[in-house]
Motif scaffolding. Structure first.
Motif, PDB file in Angstrom:
ATOM      1  N   LEU A 114       0.841  -1.200   0.000  1.00 13.76           N
ATOM      2  CA  LEU A 114       0.000   0.000   0.000  1.00 13.76           C
ATOM      3  C   LEU A 114       0.876   1.250   0.000  1.00 13.76           C
ATOM      4  O   LEU A 114       1.957   1.256   0.578  1.00 13.76           O
ATOM      5  CB  LEU A 114      -0.897   0.021   1.235  1.00 13.76           C
ATOM      6  CG  LEU A 114      -1.853  -1.162   1.442  1.00 13.76           C
ATOM      7  CD1 LEU A 114      -2.584  -1.007   2.761  1.00 13.76           C
ATOM      8  CD2 LEU A 114      -2.835  -1.263   0.299  1.00 13.76           C
ATOM      9  N   ALA A 115       0.380   2.305  -0.639  1.00 14.98           N
ATOM     10  CA  ALA A 115       1.067   3.596  -0.575  1.00 14.98           C
ATOM     11  C   ALA A 115       1.091   4.080   0.865  1.00 14.98           C
ATOM     12  O   ALA A 115       0.167   3.809   1.640  1.00 14.98           O
ATOM     13  CB  ALA A 115       0.361   4.612  -1.466  1.00 14.98           C
ATOM     14  N   ALA A 116       2.148   4.790   1.234  1.00 10.85           N
ATOM     15  CA  ALA A 116       2.341   5.190   2.637  1.00 10.85           C
ATOM     16  C   ALA A 116       1.151   5.964   3.177  1.00 10.85           C
ATOM     17  O   ALA A 116       0.666   5.697   4.287  1.00 10.85           O
ATOM     18  CB  ALA A 116       3.622   6.014   2.755  1.00 10.85           C
ATOM     19  N   ASP A 118      -1.891   5.911   2.115  1.00 13.80           N
ATOM     20  CA  ASP A 118      -3.083   5.067   2.164  1.00 13.80           C
ATOM     21  C   ASP A 118      -3.083   4.177   3.407  1.00 13.80           C
ATOM     22  O   ASP A 118      -4.132   3.915   3.994  1.00 13.80           O
ATOM     23  CB  ASP A 118      -3.150   4.184   0.917  1.00 13.80           C
ATOM     24  CG  ASP A 118      -3.353   4.987  -0.362  1.00 13.80           C
ATOM     25  OD1 ASP A 118      -3.539   6.216  -0.253  1.00 13.80           O
ATOM     26  OD2 ASP A 118      -3.319   4.399  -1.445  1.00 13.80           O
ATOM     27  N   ARG A 119      -1.905   3.703   3.817  1.00 20.77           N
ATOM     28  CA  ARG A 119      -1.815   2.831   4.991  1.00 20.77           C
ATOM     29  C   ARG A 119      -2.370   3.529   6.228  1.00 20.77           C
ATOM     30  O   ARG A 119      -3.217   2.998   6.947  1.00 20.77           O
ATOM     31  CB  ARG A 119      -0.358   2.443   5.262  1.00 20.77           C
ATOM     32  CG  ARG A 119       0.337   1.683   4.170  1.00 20.77           C
ATOM     33  CD  ARG A 119       1.806   1.536   4.532  1.00 20.77           C
ATOM     34  NE  ARG A 119       2.642   1.386   3.347  1.00 20.77           N
ATOM     35  CZ  ARG A 119       3.950   1.579   3.341  1.00 20.77           C
ATOM     36  NH1 ARG A 119       4.576   1.938   4.441  1.00 20.77           N
ATOM     37  NH2 ARG A 119       4.636   1.424   2.230  1.00 20.77           N
ATOM     38  N   THR A 120      -1.864   4.722   6.479  1.00 17.49           N
ATOM     39  CA  THR A 120      -2.267   5.429   7.695  1.00 17.49           C
ATOM     40  C   THR A 120      -3.729   5.833   7.634  1.00 17.49           C
ATOM     41  O   THR A 120      -4.460   5.695   8.620  1.00 17.49           O
ATOM     42  CB  THR A 120      -1.380   6.661   7.902  1.00 17.49           C
ATOM     43  OG1 THR A 120      -0.015   6.248   7.891  1.00 17.49           O
ATOM     44  CG2 THR A 120      -1.687   7.342   9.215  1.00 17.49           C
ATOM     45  N   ALA A 121      -4.165   6.299   6.477  1.00 20.35           N
ATOM     46  CA  ALA A 121      -5.559   6.710   6.347  1.00 20.35           C
ATOM     47  C   ALA A 121      -6.507   5.548   6.628  1.00 20.35           C
ATOM     48  O   ALA A 121      -7.482   5.679   7.370  1.00 20.35           O
ATOM     49  CB  ALA A 121      -5.804   7.250   4.938  1.00 20.35           C
ATOM     50  N   LEU A 122      -6.218   4.385   6.052  1.00 22.95           N
ATOM     51  CA  LEU A 122      -7.088   3.232   6.235  1.00 22.95           C
ATOM     52  C   LEU A 122      -7.110   2.794   7.691  1.00 22.95           C
ATOM     53  O   LEU A 122      -8.174   2.499   8.252  1.00 22.95           O
ATOM     54  CB  LEU A 122      -6.607   2.080   5.347  1.00 22.95           C
ATOM     55  CG  LEU A 122      -7.404   0.789   5.441  1.00 22.95           C
ATOM     56  CD1 LEU A 122      -8.820   1.011   4.938  1.00 22.95           C
ATOM     57  CD2 LEU A 122      -6.728  -0.319   4.648  1.00 22.95           C
ATOM     58  N   THR A 123      -5.968   2.761   8.326  1.00 23.22           N
ATOM     59  CA  THR A 123      -5.917   2.278   9.701  1.00 23.22           C
ATOM     60  C   THR A 123      -6.618   3.242  10.654  1.00 23.22           C
ATOM     61  O   THR A 123      -7.341   2.814  11.559  1.00 23.22           O
ATOM     62  CB  THR A 123      -4.462   2.064  10.136  1.00 23.22           C
ATOM     63  OG1 THR A 123      -3.796   1.304   9.136  1.00 23.22           O
ATOM     64  CG2 THR A 123      -4.392   1.324  11.442  1.00 23.22           C
ATOM     65  N   LEU A 124      -6.429   4.519  10.463  1.00 19.44           N
ATOM     66  CA  LEU A 124      -7.116   5.492  11.313  1.00 19.44           C
ATOM     67  C   LEU A 124      -8.626   5.393  11.145  1.00 19.44           C
ATOM     68  O   LEU A 124      -9.388   5.494  12.106  1.00 19.44           O
ATOM     69  CB  LEU A 124      -6.642   6.904  10.988  1.00 19.44           C
ATOM     70  CG  LEU A 124      -5.224   7.268  11.403  1.00 19.44           C
ATOM     71  CD1 LEU A 124      -4.870   8.655  10.908  1.00 19.44           C
ATOM     72  CD2 LEU A 124      -5.073   7.205  12.912  1.00 19.44           C
TER      73      LEU A 124
END
Length: 403
Positions: A114-116, A118-124
């Motif tokens: 995953l793009a960096a 996108d990773r944080t956005a999805l997890t949050l």
């Protein structure tokens, strides 16, 4: 209670069915069912178990109605079972201890495929329970842009058939930075809420501390995991002094330091030593060192501002960021005077990411006030008021404008 259980539900359902979209949908449906039934029937003795059972039934019903969907999920589940069988035992956790399923979902969402962003956005969005606008504010981007990132990340997980598991010991160090960033972002939203009636969301901040402890226990040799946990503890130690009786923000120089949690500070300081020993410092270790200097000082005047500026110089080299540059400028103002700090802040005026970042305008307003330039300070405070997300922030800025 829903916020507490939501992450657990998502993680358990994603592990069972191998599909994050399905897990989100049936989690929402289970919570909706609870809101319908519990007011009339009473809250069950084990509300989490009630929600999980309801969500599982809804997932099974949906799969029975959609054979194509069920066939695709069967393939995903077979992949997950194969990966679990091939994965080495998680001895890094010590004594065979496994972290809860939420941590497994954290690593799935932080997969390098995953793009960096996108990773944080999805997890949050999925694990911390933040709304899409809250995630967008945390990263200073429009809500529509953030929504696209979340959809893109889910699609990638589905199409790449990313497994739901904690990586093996050889993969963990490579995957760790993405997970640390997510935990830090959750804490940031808890420390300074992006919107709502309260300045702090202590439930989010405490959840981030808990997850940081799990990560540190999982990877005790990783200095940045120690640095992140130390940073969170050193900042969270001030929580009781950061707001006044009416929930209004209390600035660092005005806080009653006797209300700071000294046990938490001592634990954080020990972690800073661990994070800064044995090689070049990482960004979380450096930020933790800054927080430790604040917590060790008897007051603002006796704070070692020269060392804090030097640490921000290191941090800017490690992670160039306009937010770090703002913090450094404030530290320079404390070391060299308001004029020096204001010049650095004014040099950042063209940075678009700071337009929706109230602390930038607040810092300018404070330094302009100290220089006796009240008219310009009022303009800066009005800019901050327009961007402020919580009611306590807005109330404090209105008071400053009144002054």
């Amino acid at each position: 209670m829903f916020r507490e259980e939501r992450g657990l539900l998502l993680a358990s359902l994603t592990r069972r069915f191998g599909d994050l979209d399905l897990a989100e949908e049936v989690t929402s449906e289970a919570i909706e069912a609870a809101l319908r039934h519990w007011p009339a029937e009473g809250v069950p003795a084990r509300p989490g178990a009630w929600l999980l059972t309801t969500a599982r039934r809804k997932a099974v019903d949906r799969l029975r109605r959609d054979q194509a969907y069920a066939a695709r999920l069967a393939v995903l589940q077979a992949d997950a079972e194969r990966d679990e069988a091939l994965a080495p035992p998680p001895d890094v956790a010590g004594a065979g201890e496994l972290p809860d399923e939420r941590l497994q979902l954290f690593f799935t969402c932080a997969h390098p495929a995953l793009a960096a962003e996108d990773r944080t956005a999805l997890t949050l969005r999925c694990l911390a329970g933040l709304t899409t606008p809250e995630v967008a504010r945390a990263f200073l981007v429009p809500a529509a842009t953030m929504a696209q990132r979340i959809v893109r990340a889910k699609k990638k997980i589905r199409e790449a058939r990313i497994p739901f598991r904690v990586p093996g010991p050889d993969e963990l160090p490579e995957r760790l930075p993405g997970v640390l960033q997510v935990v830090y972002s959750v804490f940031t939203e808890g420390y300074a809420a992006s919107s709502g009636p309260r300045l702090q969301r202590l439930d989010l901040a405490e959840e981030a501390v808990r997850l940081a402890r799990i990560l540190h226990r999982l990877l005790p040799a990783e200095r940045e995991a120690a640095g992140l946990l130390g940073l969170l503890l050193l900042v969270h130690a001030r929580r009781d002094a950061r707001t006044g009786p009416e929930g209004e923000p209390v600035l660092l120089e005005e806080q009653d330091r006797g209300r700071w949690d000294r046990a938490m500070i001592e634990e954080g300081r020990d972690l800073v030593v661990r994070a800064l020993t044995g090689g070049p410092a990482g960004p979380y270790g450096v930020q933790a060192a800054v927080a430790a200097l604040h917590d060790e000082a008897a007051d603002v005047e006796s704070t070692d501002w020269a060392q804090i500026v030097a640490l921000y110089d290191v941090l800017l080299a490690l992670t160039p960021s306009p937010v770090v540059a703002v913090n450094r400028a404030v530290a320079v103002a404390m070391r060299d005077g308001p004029g020096a700090g204001l010049a650095l802040l004014d040099a950042l005026a063209g940075e678009p990411r700071l337009r929706a970042y109230p602390p930038y305008a607040v810092a300018r307003g404070d330094l302009l006030t100290r220089l006796g330039r009240e008219g310009e300070a009022a303009v800066a405070y009005r800019e901050a008021l327009e961007a402020a997300g919580t009611e306590p922030e807005r109330a404090a800025l209105r008071r400053k404008l009144g002054e």
